[in-house]
Design a protein around this motif. Structure first.
Motif, mmCIF file in Angstrom:
data_model
loop_
_atom_site.group_PDB
_atom_site.id
_atom_site.type_symbol
_atom_site.label_atom_id
_atom_site.label_comp_id
_atom_site.label_asym_id
_atom_site.label_seq_id
_atom_site.Cartn_x
_atom_site.Cartn_y
_atom_site.Cartn_z
ATOM 1 N N VAL A 121 38.571 39.327 36.761
ATOM 2 C CA VAL A 121 37.742 38.219 37.244
ATOM 3 C C VAL A 121 38.468 37.448 38.343
ATOM 4 N N ALA A 122 39.790 37.222 38.151
ATOM 5 C CA ALA A 122 40.562 36.494 39.168
ATOM 6 C C ALA A 122 40.599 37.263 40.487
ATOM 7 N N LEU B 252 40.703 41.692 31.518
ATOM 8 C CA LEU B 252 39.421 41.145 31.941
ATOM 9 C C LEU B 252 39.614 39.886 32.783
ATOM 10 N N ALA B 253 40.520 39.004 32.335
ATOM 11 C CA ALA B 253 40.788 37.775 33.101
ATOM 12 C C ALA B 253 41.377 38.101 34.468
ATOM 13 N N GLY B 254 42.273 39.102 34.509
ATOM 14 C CA GLY B 254 42.849 39.508 35.790
ATOM 15 C C GLY B 254 41.801 40.071 36.729
ATOM 16 N N ARG C 34 37.212 36.919 42.205
ATOM 17 C CA ARG C 34 37.047 35.599 42.820
ATOM 18 C C ARG C 34 37.893 35.470 44.074
ATOM 19 N N VAL D 176 41.602 41.405 26.907
ATOM 20 C CA VAL D 176 41.255 40.070 27.391
ATOM 21 C C VAL D 176 42.050 39.720 28.650
ATOM 22 N N VAL D 177 43.365 40.062 28.644
ATOM 23 C CA VAL D 177 44.212 39.791 29.807
ATOM 24 C C VAL D 177 43.723 40.576 31.020
#
Length: 214
Positions: A33-34, A29-31, A37, A26-27
């Motif tokens: 996406v960031a 994946l969030a990284g 962006r 999850v971490v």
């Protein structure tokens, strides 16, 4: 008599390792996406800067055209031509009223350009806008930084913004000069204000000033 030890089965798996793996995924994946962006924002920013630079370059076309009006064959080249408004050349002999950012109000309308000068009179330029590349449109106005029509000599220095001559000292105190020179008329200052309308309702404003002996 020997006692048989109890037979123990394999230890029960509690799923702790699996839970940590899911958290790490999850971490990550969030990284990811960031980062994506951030890259999109950087690319958009770079594109906007290039787009703005292109509109600024197109705005220079209007400044060059305005300067040509003061050349030998221009509409404002003849003696006394700058004493009154010349709507066909987008020229106002009186300083135009501006907003808080210094943009003439005549350029703030999308179409049917018109706006007041400092005397309250309506100025309506009729010159043809410049068609730029990429569907952009360049509009401009020229105004003399004076509070009245007429020649600069008749208005006087108190009614115009002008460039001090070499015989003048800052503040206008001629007594500070060791040898005051002859009174030489100083040319008034002219201002060119440009608005460039680009795609997607984008706008860029430019200004330049110059002098022309009268």
């Amino acid at each position: 008599m020997k006692t048989l030890s109890k037979m123990h089965g394999p230890a029960r798996e509690r799923g702790v390792v699996l839970l940590f793996c899911l958290i790490i995924l999850v971490v990550l994946l969030a990284g990811g996406v960031a980062v994506m962006r951030s890259m999109d924002t950087s690319l958009a920013g770079a594109g906007n800067l290039a787009f703005k630079r292109d509109l600024v370059n197109q705005g220079e076309l209007a400044i060059a055209k305005a300067m040509r009006e003061f050349n030998a064959s221009g509409a404002l080249a003849a003696t006394g031509a700058t004493s009154n408004n010349v709507a066909a050349a987008n020229y106002s002999a009186v300083q135009l009223a501006t907003n808080a950012q210094g943009i003439p109000e005549v350029l703030l309308k999308k179409t049917d350009l018109n706006g007041p000068d400092v005397l309250g009179n309506t100025f309506r330029p009729t010159g043809t806008p410049i068609s730029g590349s990429g569907g952009s449109t360049v509009r401009y106005v020229i105004d003399r930084m004076c509070n009245a029509t007429g020649t600069f000599a008749s208005i006087g220095k108190s009614g115009c913004v002008y460039t001090p001559s070499k015989t003048e000292t800052p503040g206008g105190d001629q007594s500070q000069l060791a040898t005051p020179g002859p009174s030489v008329p100083s040319p008034p200052i002219y201002r060119v204000s440009v608005r460039v309308d680009g795609p997607r309702d984008t706008q860029v404003f430019l200004q330049a000033s110059f002098t022309k002996p009268e």
